[in-house]
Write a protein that holds these residues in place. Structure first.
Motif, mmCIF file in Angstrom:
data_model
loop_
_atom_site.group_PDB
_atom_site.id
_atom_site.type_symbol
_atom_site.label_atom_id
_atom_site.label_comp_id
_atom_site.label_asym_id
_atom_site.label_seq_id
_atom_site.Cartn_x
_atom_site.Cartn_y
_atom_site.Cartn_z
ATOM 1 N N THR A 235 0.838 -1.205 0.000
ATOM 2 C CA THR A 235 0.000 0.000 0.000
ATOM 3 C C THR A 235 0.869 1.251 0.000
ATOM 4 O O THR A 235 0.616 2.208 -0.744
ATOM 5 N N THR A 238 2.446 1.799 -3.413
ATOM 6 C CA THR A 238 1.511 2.389 -4.380
ATOM 7 C C THR A 238 1.458 3.906 -4.231
ATOM 8 O O THR A 238 1.400 4.641 -5.229
ATOM 9 N N VAL A 239 1.518 4.365 -3.010
ATOM 10 C CA VAL A 239 1.409 5.803 -2.738
ATOM 11 C C VAL A 239 2.739 6.524 -2.962
ATOM 12 O O VAL A 239 2.773 7.629 -3.519
ATOM 13 N N ARG A 301 2.343 11.900 2.652
ATOM 14 C CA ARG A 301 1.748 10.678 2.080
ATOM 15 C C ARG A 301 2.088 9.461 2.931
ATOM 16 O O ARG A 301 1.232 8.578 3.139
ATOM 17 N N GLU A 304 -0.058 9.714 6.262
ATOM 18 C CA GLU A 304 -1.486 9.511 6.003
ATOM 19 C C GLU A 304 -1.788 8.053 5.670
ATOM 20 O O GLU A 304 -2.785 7.476 6.137
ATOM 21 N N THR A 305 -0.920 7.432 4.864
ATOM 22 C CA THR A 305 -1.157 6.043 4.460
ATOM 23 C C THR A 305 -0.973 5.100 5.631
ATOM 24 O O THR A 305 -1.778 4.173 5.842
#
Length: 422
Positions: A235, A238-239, A301, A304-305
């Motif tokens: 995940t 991906t970010v 990012r 947050e992720t």
């Protein structure tokens, strides 16, 4: 590699160390990444030549610049011999080094897990012996231990006043910091038994400015393998994009995460726990430049992720982080005086106060105000750990110490253990 007039030599980041040989100073160079095991010894007068190997000069321009600055003549043949020796040891940014990196990364990724890099040196490799060694540290006094200011919140040895959500652990070798490690992880052990995942931020001593580096590999310890939480890593990938794996090879030899997760695994009595290991590169742009870490999109990012991925799970955030590095061993001109040691302790107490308040911006702001004069190598992991905990954690210091960093005790590394409680 053919060293011709078009080649512009650039020295890679290396581990330099001065020694005296036959009464003369000699600069010894090692590969910080461990791609090469070769060691290069450079006569002291040639140290200026290495500083000039910045990729901006051709071989002939390099020779002329060296002679201009030092007055020492250097023949083209001798210069090519020196550059060839550096390239053979993989200390130059060259096609030979690029090929060696690619091979090492392929080997690292193909392995079933990341093997311990320091087993057998910093701690025993055999599980029973390793457990006995770590247990013994709990009975020993911490060399260089210093009192913590009363204004800084401290752990009293009683039950934690809330839920453990984070740990700031040293990454110094156990021989110097073992008793401080032991008190910290012993205090954390009851809460760690209930944890479901650990995010481990570690200092990347070779990391690029502002870099955060993931890996899909799991970390092994003497008690088995701590599996990487692949779902969270994918995940994040991906970010953050493939840039998050640009320096993945650093995980292979970097000691910061390893020295924390060995204690984590021990504190859980050998029971595995999914990890998200993240190496954190230099914060130089945020302490001496105009950039603001709070406004860095990459960090936003990441935080947050991770916050989304950890929602609803009993997570522990670990910062594998030492504090100050001061004295001649780190480039300062003279051994620390007693007054300078007092000033260092006072500066560290201020940082521990900001950590105690769970305030990442105050912590970074103090270091930035002094342009990181004390070389806080744990700055990136501590800052990101506090950001991830979003101001909901308060720090309780379990110990603080100055560890010697040279034979004369004129240089020190300061370390602390902190429990972060919500």
């Amino acid at each position: 590699m053919v060293i011709d007039e078009t080649f512009r030599p650039r020295l890679r980041p290396v581990e330099p160390h001065w020694i005296v040989q036959d009464g003369q100073p000699v600069l010894v160079l090692r590969d910080r990444l461990g791609i090469s095991e070769k060691i290069v010894a450079v006569p002291g007068p040639l140290a200026t030549l290495l500083a000039l190997c910045d990729g901006r000069r051709t071989v002939n321009e390099l020779r002329l610049a060296f002679e201009l600055r030092t007055g020492i003549p250097l023949s083209p043949t001798r210069l090519r011999q020196i550059l060839a020796q550096l390239d053979e040891a993989l200390l130059l940014d060259s096609p030979r080094f690029a090929a060696a990196c690619a091979a090492a990364l392929a080997e690292y990724r193909a392995a079933p897990h990341r093997p311990p890099a320091l087993a057998g040196t910093v701690y025993p490799a055999e599980p029973t012996t390793a457990a006995a060694a770590l247990a013994a540290y709990a009975t020993q006094p911490q060399a260089g231990a210093l009192p913590v200011d009363p204004a800084v919140p401290q752990w009293t040895g009683e039950a934690l006043p809330g839920q453990l959500c984070g740990i700031i652990s040293p990454h110094i070798d156990y021989q110097r910091g073992g008793p401080l490690y032991a008190r910290l992880w012993q205090a954390a052990a009851p809460a760690l038994a209930e944890a479901e995942v650990a995010v481990v931020f570690g200092t990347d001593h070779c990391g690029g400015p502002g870099q955060v580096t993931l890996t899909r590999q799991s970390y092994a310890t003497p008690w088995g393998v701590l599996p990487t939480d692949r779902e969270i890593v994918e995940t994040l990938a991906t970010v953050l994009g493939e840039e998050a794996f640009a320096e993945e090879l650093h995980h292979r030899k970097e000691h910061s995460v390893e020295l924390a997760v060995v204690w984590l695994h021990y504190a859980r009595q050998g029971r595995p726990l999914p990890l998200v290991p993240i190496l954190c590169g230099s914060f130089h742009p945020y302490t001496e430049g105009e950039a603001e870490a709070a406004a860095e999109p990459r960090f936003a990012r990441l935080i947050e992720t991770l916050t989304r991925c950890l929602a609803g799970r009993r997570a522990v955030v670990v910062a594998a982080a030492d504090l100050a590095h001061v004295g001649p061993a780190f480039g300062d001109p003279h051994p620390l005086t007693l007054a300078e040691r007092r000033a260092l302790r006072q500066a560290d107490m201020a940082l521990l106060g900001a950590i105690g308040a769970g305030d990442p911006e105050a912590f970074l702001g103090m270091i930035r105000a002094g342009r990181d004069r004390y070389r806080i190598c744990g700055l990136p992991p501590i800052y990101l750990a506090l950001r991830l905990l979003a101001g909901r954690a308060r720090g309780l210091v379990t110990g603080y110490a100055h560890c010697p960093a040279d034979a004369q005790n004129g240089s020190v590394v300061s370390i602390a253990g902190v429990l972060l409680v919500a």
